[in-house]
Design an enzyme around this catalytic site. Structure first.
Site, PDB file in Angstrom:
ATOM      1  CG  ASP A 168      -1.841   1.178   1.298  1.00 43.12           C
ATOM      2  OD1 ASP A 168      -2.707   1.279   0.408  1.00 43.12           O
ATOM      3  OD2 ASP A 168      -1.700   2.000   2.220  1.00 43.12           O
ATOM      4  CD  GLU A 185      -2.312   2.444  -3.578  1.00 47.94           C
ATOM      5  OE1 GLU A 185      -2.995   3.408  -3.961  1.00 47.94           O
ATOM      6  OE2 GLU A 185      -1.713   2.442  -2.494  1.00 47.94           O
TER       7      GLU A 185
END
Length: 727
Positions: free
Chosen positions: A404, A457
């Site tokens: 993330d 990401e």
């Protein structure tokens, strides 16, 4: 024979009695003297203490401040126990200070070097058993890294949260503190009580805890692994898999809200049949590492090694993964190494100093999220995170990690204004230490666990995200294609009559589609924070909204890259997602929504069976016509090997106009008979039934620069996939 105890400075005895001495084992426990053994132990308010050995029992005397001492007339240290009496209650106890350190010299060396790749096996809380002449001893070894602490005690429900008799020893320059506490069992709650450099005491949850209490309670919990894996076939085959050249269709799930109240085991019972019905190859779980605030969806982690107790035990989570593997479904886990929350009972200022977080205030705090940023330049912190990645891949058999907020790690000025960030040593904005960490994490994961996938990401144009670390890349296996997602959703939100003016937003992704190994994500981020559901983004009435979703998915599944869809979007969830509610499963009682779900199942079925859609994106894509914006149509080829190793070609035609195109001619790479293998407008999917029935004979009419062509019925807001007809 000397019956005088080995002398200890009174000030040291006072510190030991208070549990504030850095080396309690040097005073407490058994120590061989000149012809005798001195045993000291801490038992405040006891009426009497006796040392019991296999051959004799010796009464201890109270020495000072709760410290008791006995001298055994022995020439070697025996196995012994302590009989402690309070009032009329006598209890036989073992002595935590008679045991050697549970970490070896190699462990502390690797920790100091930041190279202990199985950190979770030595730090934290571990159930152990020792044998001796007086019988087996069961207990728990506790170890924690707190290099700037003056003293550390372990407290829990096993010592009434009073750590004065369970103070830990410092293992030198490693910064690790350790103790084995007999009589502690699985399920015991505990924390570390730390005396910071300023002399103040505070309690912290264990950074390496492998289980926790259910939030909002914050204690760590002793656990052990009892699960017996049944996914041997999956794990034996995993090293031989290469995710890049295999089908990968990912269903993103928030454990708590897919269907509320299921937990890990209940989710396995219901999710697995659903995934088999819909045909996804992988499930991606939003973060399950323990987090205090459910509204963070798991992205503000306080216990990186503990699956959240909201849904069950660590073994329950292992069981879920095991069952998924046995069903042939891969598991990807969201991982959040970029930042952590400031809760004072967790990682923040762990030993009274900025330890896990960067001490530089211009680098150590994230302005958007109100969190701390890890100190990626400190080797022990990098080790904590790299080992954490390996922990999920190895101890839980997870098949990949989606990392993330990578962009927030790469740039020192991420979401910061002038004057709020400090350049690197070369004057640039790149976070060199974070880059090194990501490279180390990826390289180590792929070296130790071949067949897994690390997914970034990353929302910027940082070069080489999926390039190998040997060439200076970050070393990820795949990257979310945020550009494709943003452009495509911006395009699809336009009313069809306006889409001709936005045609470039639909086709631009193919300019860079092969610059990285991409995943095409329609994730939770697109259906929260007032953005509305995917259904709500679509223009038109109910039929048009669902038709737009059908053509979008057909386009997505045939576009170069892997696929990811957030839960609920496969059946047209109407409400914006909220972690506190289950999905709108009642929508499946309506045939149009059930039809969208049928389309997704069919897309996955065709996708998995057609290597042309996933074998090699770079050589497997060719435009037929990218320029027909006037009709809102794009057409392209997908190519790959068939079962015999020969090239197989698929033709994909997507019409984003609200009207059908009859007799629409499409260029083909060769003549012969073709057939429609998918039409998103099929009535079974909730469409209007503008389909192409029977064989389609390609004519020798040059079109779109191709030697053959065919006239098609192209449905409104619909996609058509063609394949050469088998004979």
């Amino acid at each position: 024979m000397d019956n005088v105890p080995i002398p200890v400075d009174p000030a040291v005895l006072d510190a030991v009695a208070q549990g504030s001495y850095y080396a309690p084992h040097s005073v407490l426990g058994a120590h061989l003297g000149d012809g005798s053994v001195t045993v000291r132990t801490v038992h405040h308010l006891a009426d009497s203490v006796e040392v019991v050995t296999p051959g004799l029992t010796v009464a201890a005397t109270h020495e000072r401040g709760g410290v008791w001492v006995a001298v055994l007339p022995l020439g070697e240290v025996p196995d012994y126990r302590l009989r402690v009496t309070y009032g009329d209650q006598a209890t036989l106890l073992d002595d935590p200070y008679r045991f050697l350190p549970t970490l070896g010299e190699m462990d502390t060396y690797l920790i100091s070097e930041g190279r202990h790749e199985q950190l979770w096996t030595v730090l934290g809380a571990h159930v152990k058993r020792y044998t001796g002449p007086m019988g087996d001893v069961n207990g728990v070894a506790f170890a924690v890294w707190a290099p700037n602490a003056r003293a550390v005690r372990v407290v829990g429900d096993f010592n009434f949260w009073d750590g004065t008799a369970t103070s830990m020893r410092s293992l030198g320059v490693s910064g690790v503190w350790e103790i084995f506490v007999p009589g502690v069992h699985v399920g015991a709650r505990y924390k570390f009580e730390i005396q910071g450099p300023g002399g103040n005491w505070f309690q912290k949850a264990d950074p390496l805890a492998r289980a926790t209490e259910v939030p909002p309670s914050t204690a760590s919990v002793v656990t052990d692994r009892f699960h017996e894996w049944g996914d041997d076939a999956w794990m034996e085959a995993r090293p031989g898999r290469t995710p890049h050249t295999r089908p990968m269709s990912v269903y993103e799930v928030h454990v708590g809200s897919w269907r509320q109240g299921l937990g890990y085991r209940g989710l396995a019972e219901e999710l697995i049949p659903y995934l088999r019905e819909t045909g996804f190859t992988h499930v991606e779980f939003m973060p399950v590492a323990e987090h205090p605030f459910g509204g963070s969806w798991g992205y503000q982690v306080t216990s990186y090694y503990a699956p959240t107790a909201r849904y069950g035990t660590p073994d329950d989570f292992r069981w879920l993964i095991d069952q998924l593997h046995q069903a042939g479904i891969g598991v990807i886990l969201d991982w959040v190494p970029a930042h952590f929350p400031k809760d004072d009972w967790a990682l923040a200022r762990f030993d009274g100093t900025p330890l896990y977080e960067d001490p530089d205030p211009l680098r150590g705090e994230h302005p958007d999220w109100g969190t701390y940023v890890f100190n990626f330049g400190r080797r022990e912190v990098r080790n904590f995170l790299v080992a954490n990645a390996l922990y999920w891949l190895e101890d839980f058999h997870v098949d990949g990690l989606r990392v993330d907020a990578v962009a927030s790690m790469l740039y020192l000025d991420y979401s910061r204004k002038d004057g709020q960030w400090r350049p690197n040593q070369y004057g640039g904005r790149e976070n060199l230490e974070a880059i090194q960490f990501l490279q180390e994490a990826n390289a180590t994961a792929y070296r130790r666990d071949p067949g897994i996938v690390m997914v970034a990401e990353e929302s910027t144009a940082w070069p080489g995200v999926t390039a190998p670390t040997s060439g200076g890349g970050l070393g990820f296996g795949m990257k979310w294609n945020m550009g494709w997602m943003n452009d495509t959703l911006r395009y699809i939100r336009e009313d069809p009559v306006n889409r001709r003016w936005h045609h470039g937003e639909l086709t631009f992704s193919l300019v860079y589609a092969f610059s990285e190994n991409y995943v095409l994500p329609i994730s939770h981020d697109e259906v929260v924070h007032g953005k509305g559901s995917l259904y709500a983004k679509m223009p038109g009435d109910d039929w048009q909204k669902l038709a737009n979703m059908r053509v979008l998915y057909a386009y997505q599944w045939s576009h170069p890259g892997k696929q990811l869809l957030f839960m609920g979007q496969e059946f047209g969830q109407q409400q914006e997602w909220a972690e506190s509610y289950s999905l709108d499963w009642w929508l499946l009682d309506e045939d149009r929504h059930r039809g969208l779900q049928r389309l997704v199942s069919r897309l996955n079925q065709v996708y998995r069976s057609e290597p042309a859609l996933w074998d090699d994106d770079y050589t497997g894509f060719e435009w037929i016509d990218a320029s027909d914006g006037d009709h809102n149509v794009i057409s392209y080829l997908r190519k790959g090997p068939d079962a015999d190793g020969q090239q197989r070609v698929l033709v994909c035609v997507a019409n984003f106009a609200g009207t059908p195109h009859e007799g629409y001619r499409v260029g083909l790479p060769f003549g012969g008979e073709w057939e429609e293998i998918l039409n998103s407008d099929d009535e079974s999917f909730g469409g209007s039934g503008v389909v192409n029935v029977g064989p389609l004979l390609a004519e020798p009419v040059t079109w779109n620069g191709r030697p053959a062509s065919v006239e098609l019925r192209v449905p409104p807001l619909g996609a058509v996939w063609l394949a050469p007809r088998a004979h």
